[in-house]
Design an enzyme around this catalytic site. Structure first.
Site, PDB file in Angstrom:
ATOM      1  N   HIS A  74       0.952  -1.436   0.055  1.00 45.52           N
ATOM      2  CA  HIS A  74       0.345  -0.129   0.672  1.00 45.52           C
ATOM      3  C   HIS A  74       1.072   1.654  -0.208  1.00 45.52           C
ATOM      4  CE1 HIS A  74      -2.773  -2.976   1.170  1.00 45.52           C
ATOM      5  NE2 HIS A  74      -2.194  -3.470   2.265  1.00 45.52           N
ATOM      6  N   SER A 131       2.269  -0.410  -5.231  1.00 46.39           N
ATOM      7  CA  SER A 131       1.275  -0.615  -4.143  1.00 46.39           C
ATOM      8  C   SER A 131      -0.034  -2.022  -5.089  1.00 46.39           C
ATOM      9  CB  SER A 131      -0.140   0.437  -4.154  1.00 46.39           C
ATOM     10  OG  SER A 131      -0.826   0.506  -3.034  1.00 46.39           O
ATOM     11  N   SER A 135      -5.358   1.667  -2.569  1.00 46.06           N
ATOM     12  CA  SER A 135      -4.836   1.749  -0.897  1.00 46.06           C
ATOM     13  C   SER A 135      -4.002   3.632  -0.886  1.00 46.06           C
ATOM     14  CB  SER A 135      -4.655   0.824  -0.186  1.00 46.06           C
ATOM     15  OG  SER A 135      -3.509   0.078  -1.113  1.00 46.06           O
ATOM     16  N   ASP A 166       3.367  -7.594   0.621  1.00 43.91           N
ATOM     17  CA  ASP A 166       1.756  -7.892   0.954  1.00 43.91           C
ATOM     18  C   ASP A 166       1.011  -8.160   0.216  1.00 43.91           C
ATOM     19  OD1 ASP A 166       0.115  -6.045   2.529  1.00 43.91           O
ATOM     20  OD2 ASP A 166       0.377  -4.715   2.961  1.00 43.91           O
ATOM     21  N   GLU A 196       4.381  -9.331   4.373  1.00 40.91           N
ATOM     22  CA  GLU A 196       4.290  -8.433   5.453  1.00 40.91           C
ATOM     23  C   GLU A 196       2.457  -8.887   6.369  1.00 40.91           C
ATOM     24  OE1 GLU A 196       4.803  -5.370   6.537  1.00 40.91           O
ATOM     25  OE2 GLU A 196       2.913  -4.381   7.134  1.00 40.91           O
ATOM     26  N   ASN A 243       4.390 -10.457   9.333  1.00 42.88           N
ATOM     27  CA  ASN A 243       3.488 -10.675   9.603  1.00 42.88           C
ATOM     28  C   ASN A 243       3.551 -11.940  11.075  1.00 42.88           C
ATOM     29  OD1 ASN A 243       0.432 -10.629   9.777  1.00 42.88           O
ATOM     30  ND2 ASN A 243       0.331 -12.442  10.310  1.00 42.88           N
ATOM     31  N   LYS A 290       4.403  -7.170  14.830  1.00 47.87           N
ATOM     32  CA  LYS A 290       3.792  -7.125  13.411  1.00 47.87           C
ATOM     33  C   LYS A 290       2.174  -7.821  13.948  1.00 47.87           C
ATOM     34  CE  LYS A 290       1.485  -6.652   9.461  1.00 47.87           C
ATOM     35  NZ  LYS A 290      -0.014  -7.646   9.531  1.00 47.87           N
ATOM     36  N   ASP A 310       0.240  -4.265  15.016  1.00 43.84           N
ATOM     37  CA  ASP A 310      -1.059  -3.634  13.666  1.00 43.84           C
ATOM     38  C   ASP A 310      -2.043  -4.029  12.752  1.00 43.84           C
ATOM     39  OD1 ASP A 310      -1.046  -4.496  10.498  1.00 43.84           O
ATOM     40  OD2 ASP A 310       0.376  -3.486  10.101  1.00 43.84           O
ATOM     41  N   ASN A 311      -2.518  -5.866  13.276  1.00 47.21           N
ATOM     42  CA  ASN A 311      -3.043  -6.000  12.964  1.00 47.21           C
ATOM     43  C   ASN A 311      -4.670  -5.503  13.765  1.00 47.21           C
ATOM     44  OD1 ASN A 311      -1.459  -7.384  10.975  1.00 47.21           O
ATOM     45  ND2 ASN A 311      -2.185  -9.352  12.058  1.00 47.21           N
ATOM     46  N   CYS A 337      -5.938  -1.791  13.381  1.00 47.77           N
ATOM     47  CA  CYS A 337      -7.465  -2.102  12.568  1.00 47.77           C
ATOM     48  C   CYS A 337      -8.567  -1.523  13.807  1.00 47.77           C
ATOM     49  CB  CYS A 337      -7.876  -3.664  12.338  1.00 47.77           C
ATOM     50  SG  CYS A 337      -7.184  -4.130  11.602  1.00 47.77           S
ATOM     51  N   HIS A 357      -7.571  -8.935   3.594  1.00 51.88           N
ATOM     52  CA  HIS A 357      -6.533  -8.632   2.190  1.00 51.88           C
ATOM     53  C   HIS A 357      -7.256  -8.576   0.799  1.00 51.88           C
ATOM     54  CE1 HIS A 357      -2.962  -7.216   0.768  1.00 51.88           C
ATOM     55  NE2 HIS A 357      -2.720  -8.061  -0.279  1.00 51.88           N
ATOM     56  N   HIS A 392      -3.654   1.747   9.031  1.00 49.27           N
ATOM     57  CA  HIS A 392      -3.321   2.230  10.294  1.00 49.27           C
ATOM     58  C   HIS A 392      -2.669   3.814  10.336  1.00 49.27           C
ATOM     59  CE1 HIS A 392      -4.849  -1.544  10.528  1.00 49.27           C
ATOM     60  NE2 HIS A 392      -3.852  -2.210  10.675  1.00 49.27           N
ATOM     61  N   SER A 399       5.303  -2.306  12.404  1.00 45.24           N
ATOM     62  CA  SER A 399       5.058  -2.891  11.565  1.00 45.24           C
ATOM     63  C   SER A 399       6.936  -2.837  10.089  1.00 45.24           C
ATOM     64  CB  SER A 399       3.967  -3.530  10.489  1.00 45.24           C
ATOM     65  OG  SER A 399       3.492  -3.471  11.215  1.00 45.24           O
ATOM     66  N   GLN A 443      10.237  -5.382   8.520  1.00 48.66           N
ATOM     67  CA  GLN A 443      10.509  -5.622   7.123  1.00 48.66           C
ATOM     68  C   GLN A 443      11.858  -5.265   7.659  1.00 48.66           C
ATOM     69  OE1 GLN A 443       9.045  -6.893   5.189  1.00 48.66           O
ATOM     70  NE2 GLN A 443       6.980  -6.188   5.190  1.00 48.66           N
TER      71      GLN A 443
HETATM   72  P1  NAI Z   1      -6.339 -14.684  11.790  1.00 49.31           P
HETATM   73  O1  NAI Z   1      -6.163 -16.196  10.480  1.00 49.31           O
HETATM   74  O2  NAI Z   1      -5.847 -14.054  12.942  1.00 49.31           O
HETATM   75  O3  NAI Z   1      -8.111 -14.357  11.749  1.00 49.31           O
HETATM   76  C1  NAI Z   1      -8.992 -14.337  11.288  1.00 49.31           C
HETATM   77  C2  NAI Z   1     -10.170 -15.866  11.494  1.00 49.31           C
HETATM   78  O4  NAI Z   1     -10.870 -16.095  11.062  1.00 49.31           O
HETATM   79  C3  NAI Z   1      -9.186 -16.793  12.592  1.00 49.31           C
HETATM   80  O5  NAI Z   1      -9.355 -17.319  13.006  1.00 49.31           O
HETATM   81  C4  NAI Z   1     -10.636 -17.681  11.901  1.00 49.31           C
HETATM   82  O6  NAI Z   1     -11.523 -18.577  12.699  1.00 49.31           O
HETATM   83  C5  NAI Z   1     -11.730 -17.210  11.518  1.00 49.31           C
HETATM   84  N1  NAI Z   1     -11.915 -17.738  10.203  1.00 49.31           N
HETATM   85  C6  NAI Z   1     -11.981 -18.138   9.059  1.00 49.31           C
HETATM   86  N2  NAI Z   1     -13.441 -18.600   7.644  1.00 49.31           N
HETATM   87  C7  NAI Z   1     -14.519 -18.169   8.848  1.00 49.31           C
HETATM   88  C8  NAI Z   1     -15.890 -17.775   8.664  1.00 49.31           C
HETATM   89  N3  NAI Z   1     -15.806 -18.318   7.241  1.00 49.31           N
HETATM   90  N4  NAI Z   1     -16.808 -16.793   9.619  1.00 49.31           N
HETATM   91  C9  NAI Z   1     -15.837 -16.436  10.319  1.00 49.31           C
HETATM   92  N5  NAI Z   1     -14.949 -16.663  10.860  1.00 49.31           N
HETATM   93  C10 NAI Z   1     -13.729 -17.013   9.824  1.00 49.31           C
HETATM   94  O7  NAI Z   1      -6.238 -13.411  10.276  1.00 49.31           O
HETATM   95  P2  NAI Z   1      -5.473 -12.159  10.710  1.00 49.31           P
HETATM   96  O8  NAI Z   1      -4.727 -11.322  10.922  1.00 49.31           O
HETATM   97  O9  NAI Z   1      -6.470 -11.264  11.402  1.00 49.31           O
HETATM   98  O10 NAI Z   1      -5.890 -11.347   9.218  1.00 49.31           O
HETATM   99  C11 NAI Z   1      -7.346 -11.882   8.581  1.00 49.31           C
HETATM  100  C12 NAI Z   1      -6.936 -10.759   6.820  1.00 49.31           C
HETATM  101  O11 NAI Z   1      -6.851  -9.651   7.254  1.00 49.31           O
HETATM  102  C13 NAI Z   1      -6.638 -11.199   5.997  1.00 49.31           C
HETATM  103  O12 NAI Z   1      -6.383 -11.246   5.135  1.00 49.31           O
HETATM  104  C14 NAI Z   1      -4.665 -10.173   6.405  1.00 49.31           C
HETATM  105  O13 NAI Z   1      -4.203 -10.931   5.516  1.00 49.31           O
HETATM  106  C15 NAI Z   1      -5.560  -9.376   6.425  1.00 49.31           C
HETATM  107  N6  NAI Z   1      -4.738  -8.119   7.332  1.00 49.31           N
HETATM  108  C16 NAI Z   1      -5.384  -6.602   6.962  1.00 49.31           C
HETATM  109  C17 NAI Z   1      -5.179  -5.777   7.251  1.00 49.31           C
HETATM  110  C18 NAI Z   1      -6.144  -3.899   7.187  1.00 49.31           C
HETATM  111  O14 NAI Z   1      -5.152  -3.079   7.555  1.00 49.31           O
HETATM  112  N7  NAI Z   1      -7.124  -4.315   6.995  1.00 49.31           N
HETATM  113  C19 NAI Z   1      -4.276  -5.155   8.429  1.00 49.31           C
HETATM  114  C20 NAI Z   1      -3.665  -6.615   8.917  1.00 49.31           C
HETATM  115  C21 NAI Z   1      -4.228  -8.341   8.097  1.00 49.31           C
END
Ligand code: NAI
Length: 463
Positions: free
Chosen positions: A53, A76, A81, A128, A189, A214, A219, A223-224, A228, A334, A384, A392, A396
């Site tokens: 991003h 990006s 983003s 990322d 990332e 990650n 991180k 960050d996550n 958020c 993501h 963020h 984070s 990196q």
């Molecule tokens: P995580 O693996 O810690 O959490 C995902 C959760 O979703 C798990 O607990 C899993 O059991 C649950 N899950 C999976 N399928 C499901 C369903 N059908 N219904 C309900 N729950 C379900 O992963 P994390 O770190 O929380 O990341 C989640 C996403 O967010 C990833 O795609 C990551 O790349 C992205 N991300 C986005 C950020 C942003 O700024 N927008 C920052 C960091 C990560």
């Protein structure tokens, strides 16, 4: 090369620079690395392709990599983003960057391709979500005739990447295979990109070492989660100005992003419900005081729906048909396949403003869809805050230094930075917020089996 960049408006560079200057004051980890390594320049000779991003915070990351001796080109990793003033400031500083907020999917892959165009080719990837790694590895497989996929793209997304691969193959035969050999490593990332890397490793298709940034504690647990917690509600507010207090919000997924997102909505006064598939995370949500429900049971009554799972088809067309009029639907994971946006394409869309659409369902009820289902905290707001991104991105930079200076110590596998570096990243962020750390005396340290300088926890500790 003159004007080796694609940005929305280079005249935004001054504005970008002013925000960059402010961000630096909130990014103590990155600034400490500049001080520690600015002279020795451990990244000298490295040519880094960045696909992440293109925000103000990323601009501070880029300038840190450059200060440490790297040659950098950037794209990006998401079509919505980019902060155009951040991209302009980076372009004006002489770093080639290819990123415009609202670029098309075709442009997305074309810009990524352009970010690889170092005269001698790159030798490191900073990724990322894994698009830069995917581009090279998929391209090389197609080039070697190991992958037939190119014949049958299944989605708009795939069509765009395959078209770009074909274009590059025609222009530079053998290029992907050369890149696959030349790259010495990747640092990744985010959760989704890390999943892709472990998959590649399992299939025996990871051709270089990868560092999973990650899963540094400093991180994903910051960050996550705390990122958020700040940026989810920011995105919803900037998009809709809706009153959050009193509304019913459903957060799908209670991993790190889900925990931060649920806290964000609760902090804004919403009544938050959670859905989960994992019994541990479901129990955590319940014990944090959230009602854990099935989406089907609450879909007709809730006001706001946020996906955080990194999974696909979580909010499906049958759910959206049930939602009440003017329900808000968004994703902070993501990729955009958490919500079945493609199934809405033949409905009536009214664009309200950039990255906000109102969609009319056959029943006449309307949905507000944020960022076309792409991550809304970066699409509708600015992602963020700098402070958490400093943690984070400090990881990196340490990962890039490790890959560049000691890459030959690693197999073609996925690694996490050692705990002493994780603790170092945290330590670099304490003074800024006035944290005073208690010191262990030697007897206490011996009693719990550590040294007074750390690491303070065993590998299996989960924080
Ligand atoms: P995580 O693996 O810690 O959490 C995902 C959760 O979703 C798990 O607990 C899993 O059991 C649950 N899950 C999976 N399928 C499901 C369903 N059908 N219904 C309900 N729950 C379900 O992963 P994390 O770190 O929380 O990341 C989640 C996403 O967010 C990833 O795609 C990551 O790349 C992205 N991300 C986005 C950020 C942003 O700024 N927008 C920052 C960091 C990560």
């Amino acid at each position: 090369m003159a004007n080796d960049y694609i940005v929305k408006d280079i005249a935004l560079a001054d504005y970008g620079r002013k925000e960059l200057d402010i961000a630096e004051t909130e990014m103590p980890g990155l600034m400490a690395l500049r001080e520690e390594y600015g002279e020795s320049k451990p990244l000298k000779g490295s040519r880094i392709v960045g696909s992440l991003h293109m925000t103000i915070q990323t601009a501070v990351l880029i300038e840190t990599l450059v200060a440490l001796g790297a040659d950098v080109r950037w794209a990006s990793c998401n079509v919505f983003s980019t902060q155009n003033h951040a991209a302009a400031a980076i372009a004006a500083s002489g770093v080639p960057v290819f990123a415009i907020k609202g670029q098309s999917l075709v442009e997305h892959w074309d810009y990524l391709d352009k970010s690889f165009m170092f005269e001698e080719g790159p030798n490191l990837i900073l990724d990322d979500g894994g698009d830069a790694t995917l581009y090279i590895l998929l391209g090389a497989r197609v080039e070697q005739g190991e992958d037939e996929l190119i014949a049958i793209p299944k989605s708009e997304e795939e069509e765009a990447i395959f078209a770009q691969i074909k274009k590059r193959m025609a222009a530079s035969p053998g290029w992907f295979t050369k890149m696959r050999t030349q790259i010495v490593g990747v640092s990744e990332e985010t959760t989704t990109g890390v999943h892709r890397l472990y998959d590649l490793k399992k299939q025996g298709q990871l051709p270089f070492p990868a560092i999973n940034v990650n899963d540094s504690v400093t991180k994903s647990k910051f960050d996550n989660k705390y990122g958020c917690k700040e940026s989810l509600v920011d995105g919803i507010r900037r998009a809709t100005d809706t009153m959050m207090a009193g509304k019913v919000a459903v957060v799908m997924g209670y991993g790190d992003v889900g925990k931060g997102s649920a806290a964000s909505l609760r902090g804004a006064g919403a009544r938050v419900k959670v859905t989960e598939v994992d019994p541990i995370c479901a129990l955590q949500a319940a014990m944090d005081g959230f009602e854990v429900v099935l989406l089907e049971d609450v879909v007709a009554d809730a006001d706001i729906f946020i996906t955080t799972t990194g999974n696909k088809d979580v909010v499906r067309i049958e759910h959206m048909r049930e939602m009440k009029d003017m329900a808000i639907v968004g994703n902070i994971g993501h990729f955009d396949n958490e919500i079945q946006v493609a199934a809405l394409k033949n409905h009536k869309w009214t664009n309200i403003k950039e990255q906000v659409d109102m969609i009319e369902m056959p029943s006449g009820s309307r949905l507000i869809l944020l960022s076309e289902g792409r991550l809304l905290n970066l699409g509708n707001a600015t992602g963020h805050p700098s402070f958490v991104m400093s943690a984070s991105f400090t990881n990196q930079v340490l990962a890039q230094i490790e890959l560049w200076t000691r890459g030959d110590h690693y197999e073609n596998d996925v690694y996490i930075l050692p705990k002493h570096l994780d603790e170092k990243v945290a330590r670099l962020h304490l003074a800024k917020i006035g944290v005073k750390l208690t010191e262990l005396n030697p007897e206490q340290a011996a009693y719990i089996g550590v040294t007074p300088e750390g690491p303070f926890k065993p590998e299996h500790y989960r924080y």
